[in-house]
Design a protein around this motif. Structure first.
Motif, PDB file in Angstrom:
ATOM      1  N   ASN A 156       0.792  -1.232   0.000  1.00  0.00           N
ATOM      2  CA  ASN A 156       0.000   0.000   0.000  1.00  0.00           C
ATOM      3  C   ASN A 156       0.825   1.282   0.000  1.00  0.00           C
ATOM      4  OD1 ASN A 156      -2.459  -1.578   0.391  1.00  0.00           O
ATOM      5  ND2 ASN A 156      -1.624  -1.958   2.428  1.00  0.00           N
TER       6      ASN A 156
ATOM      7  N   ASN B 151      -0.609   4.395  -1.372  1.00  0.00           N
ATOM      8  CA  ASN B 151      -0.986   3.863  -2.686  1.00  0.00           C
ATOM      9  C   ASN B 151      -2.220   2.954  -2.618  1.00  0.00           C
ATOM     10  OD1 ASN B 151      -0.825   3.184  -5.409  1.00  0.00           O
ATOM     11  ND2 ASN B 151       0.605   1.491  -5.020  1.00  0.00           N
ATOM     12  N   ARG B 152      -3.376   3.589  -2.323  1.00  0.00           N
ATOM     13  CA  ARG B 152      -4.659   2.871  -2.414  1.00  0.00           C
ATOM     14  C   ARG B 152      -5.651   3.796  -3.140  1.00  0.00           C
ATOM     15  NH1 ARG B 152      -7.492   1.249   2.489  1.00  0.00           N
ATOM     16  NH2 ARG B 152      -8.182  -0.555   1.295  1.00  0.00           N
ATOM     17  N   PRO B 153      -5.291   4.235  -4.353  1.00  0.00           N
ATOM     18  CA  PRO B 153      -6.100   5.295  -4.985  1.00  0.00           C
ATOM     19  C   PRO B 153      -7.567   4.926  -5.158  1.00  0.00           C
ATOM     20  CG  PRO B 153      -4.495   4.370  -6.544  1.00  0.00           C
ATOM     21  CD  PRO B 153      -4.163   3.811  -5.203  1.00  0.00           C
ATOM     22  N   LYS B 154      -7.866   3.621  -5.315  1.00  0.00           N
ATOM     23  CA  LYS B 154      -9.285   3.246  -5.504  1.00  0.00           C
ATOM     24  C   LYS B 154     -10.108   3.537  -4.260  1.00  0.00           C
ATOM     25  CE  LYS B 154      -8.799  -0.156  -9.121  1.00  0.00           C
ATOM     26  NZ  LYS B 154      -8.250  -1.506  -9.271  1.00  0.00           N
ATOM     27  N   ALA B 155      -9.460   3.535  -3.093  1.00  0.00           N
ATOM     28  CA  ALA B 155     -10.150   3.881  -1.837  1.00  0.00           C
ATOM     29  C   ALA B 155      -9.718   5.275  -1.370  1.00  0.00           C
ATOM     30  CB  ALA B 155      -9.850   2.843  -0.770  1.00  0.00           C
ATOM     31  N   LEU B 156      -9.308   6.102  -2.328  1.00  0.00           N
ATOM     32  CA  LEU B 156      -8.805   7.455  -2.038  1.00  0.00           C
ATOM     33  C   LEU B 156      -7.732   7.437  -0.932  1.00  0.00           C
ATOM     34  CD1 LEU B 156     -12.012   9.688  -2.407  1.00  0.00           C
ATOM     35  CD2 LEU B 156     -10.460   8.831  -4.149  1.00  0.00           C
ATOM     36  N   ASN B 157      -6.902   6.393  -1.006  1.00  0.00           N
ATOM     37  CA  ASN B 157      -5.744   6.238  -0.111  1.00  0.00           C
ATOM     38  C   ASN B 157      -6.127   6.136   1.369  1.00  0.00           C
ATOM     39  OD1 ASN B 157      -4.018   6.329  -2.370  1.00  0.00           O
ATOM     40  ND2 ASN B 157      -4.052   8.570  -2.337  1.00  0.00           N
TER      41      ASN B 157
ATOM     42  N   GLY C  22      -2.345   9.082  -7.134  1.00  0.00           N
ATOM     43  CA  GLY C  22      -3.575   9.447  -7.844  1.00  0.00           C
ATOM     44  C   GLY C  22      -3.819  10.942  -7.804  1.00  0.00           C
TER      45      GLY C  22
ATOM     46  N   LYS D 212      -6.737  12.492  -6.945  1.00  0.00           N
ATOM     47  CA  LYS D 212      -7.859  12.982  -6.155  1.00  0.00           C
ATOM     48  C   LYS D 212      -7.580  13.201  -4.671  1.00  0.00           C
ATOM     49  CE  LYS D 212     -12.686  11.895  -6.341  1.00  0.00           C
ATOM     50  NZ  LYS D 212     -13.694  10.896  -6.670  1.00  0.00           N
TER      51      LYS D 212
ATOM     52  N   ASP E 191      -9.781   3.893   7.084  1.00  0.00           N
ATOM     53  CA  ASP E 191     -10.633   3.084   6.201  1.00  0.00           C
ATOM     54  C   ASP E 191     -11.966   2.763   6.894  1.00  0.00           C
ATOM     55  OD1 ASP E 191     -11.857   0.882   4.811  1.00  0.00           O
ATOM     56  OD2 ASP E 191      -9.968   0.678   3.716  1.00  0.00           O
TER      57      ASP E 191
END
Ligand code: CAA
Length: 260
Positions: free
Chosen positions: A5, A20-26, A58, A60, A67
């Motif tokens: 991550n 590095n978890r751009p799909k979950a907005l890190n 990412g 965004k 999380d």
């Protein structure tokens, strides 16, 4: 070391960590916090590194918080352990001998705002958003936000953010002294690197001493701070870099610090 991550890169005396978890907005899950803990512990032992930039992968988000999908089903003990883990990692950043720069490239919410707050210097991209929206989830900040935000922007401003859960933009964050400066989003890494390089040209033991002295001010009364500063100031005179710095000034040349 391979991380699931984090992306960790090195440029001369600078380390760059990207969440590095751009799909979950890190968003910071337990695994990401544990990896951050490991990475920071390793960097702290690395004599070649003077400054660390933290940013988000990412376009965004820097980090959109802890999380929520992982937290949703936590019981009281698990929530306490999670909060203690986040606090442990962020305290490591705060107490590290390295200088941490947060390059806030988008949303810095909840645990993301708290991660930025643990860093020594914060640069925001235009369009970045800061906030502590935990109240909307039926919780309070748990990675040091109630403590650090209060110290950085003062009690009533901190409580307004924490109790309303409202986000603020980079301009407002700058007015509140939550960020040092605002840059165009495409320039943020370059700007963070410029600051990191400038600091990396100084003497390693002296930059960490400066950080230690400034950190002390946040926790202690001025009288104790004066004594602490005098002690640290005088220890600078036991370094070769103090001798080099002053000799270089008197010889009209740039100091060549050896970090000794
Ligand atoms: N945790 C887990 N997943 C998250 C997340 C978070 N904190 N933030 C965003 N995501 C996920 C979303 O669930 C979504 O996933 P899917 O694509 O699988 O549905 C993905 O990231 C993209 O997010 P959105 O679709 O919501 O993107 P958006 O542009 O519409 O909104 C946002 C962006 C305003 C940042 C919104 O995602 C948001 O409000 N996120 C949560 C912010 C938050 O409440 N943070 C505080 C968390 S609690 C905390 O941090 C506690 C603590 O101090 C320890």
């Amino acid at each position: 070391m391979n991380y699931n991550n984090l992306i960790l890169n090195f440029e001369n005396e600078i380390a760059i960590i990207k969440i590095n978890r751009p799909k979950a907005l890190n968003a910071l899950n337990k695994e990401t916090l544990e990896e951050l803990d490991l990475a920071i512990t390793d960097l702290d032992k690395n004599d070649k590194i003077k400054t660390v930039i933290i940013s988000g992968e990412g376009k965004k988000a820097f980090v959109a918080g802890a999380d929520i999908s992982e937290m949703k089903s936590m019981n009281v003990k698990e929530a306490k352990d999670f909060s203690l883990l986040g606090n442990q990692v962020f305290n490591k950043i705060e107490n590290s001998t390295k200088i941490f720069i947060a390059a806030v490239n988008g949303y810095a919410l909840g645990g993301g705002c708290e991660l930025a707050l643990a860093c020594d210097i914060r640069i925001a991209a235009k369009g970045a958003k800061f906030g502590q929206p935990e109240i909307n989830l039926g919780i309070i900040p748990g990675f040091g936000g109630t403590q650090r935000l209060t110290k950085v922007i003062g009690k009533s401003q901190a409580l307004e953010l924490i109790l309303t859960g409202d986000n603020i933009d980079a301009e407002e964050a700058k007015i509140l002294k939550l960020v040092n400066q605002i840059v165009e989003v495409e320039d943020i890494m370059e700007k963070a690197k410029l600051i990191a390089e400038k600091i990396a040209k100084k003497s390693a033991p002296i930059i960490s001493t400066a950080k230690e002295a400034v950190n002390f001010a946040l926790e202690h009364p001025s009288a104790e701070g004066s004594k602490f500063e005098a002690n640290l100031f005088s220890t600078c005179f036991s370094t070769k870099d103090q001798k080099e710095g002053m000799q270089a000034f008197l010889n009209n040349r740039k100091a060549d610090f050896k970090n000794e």
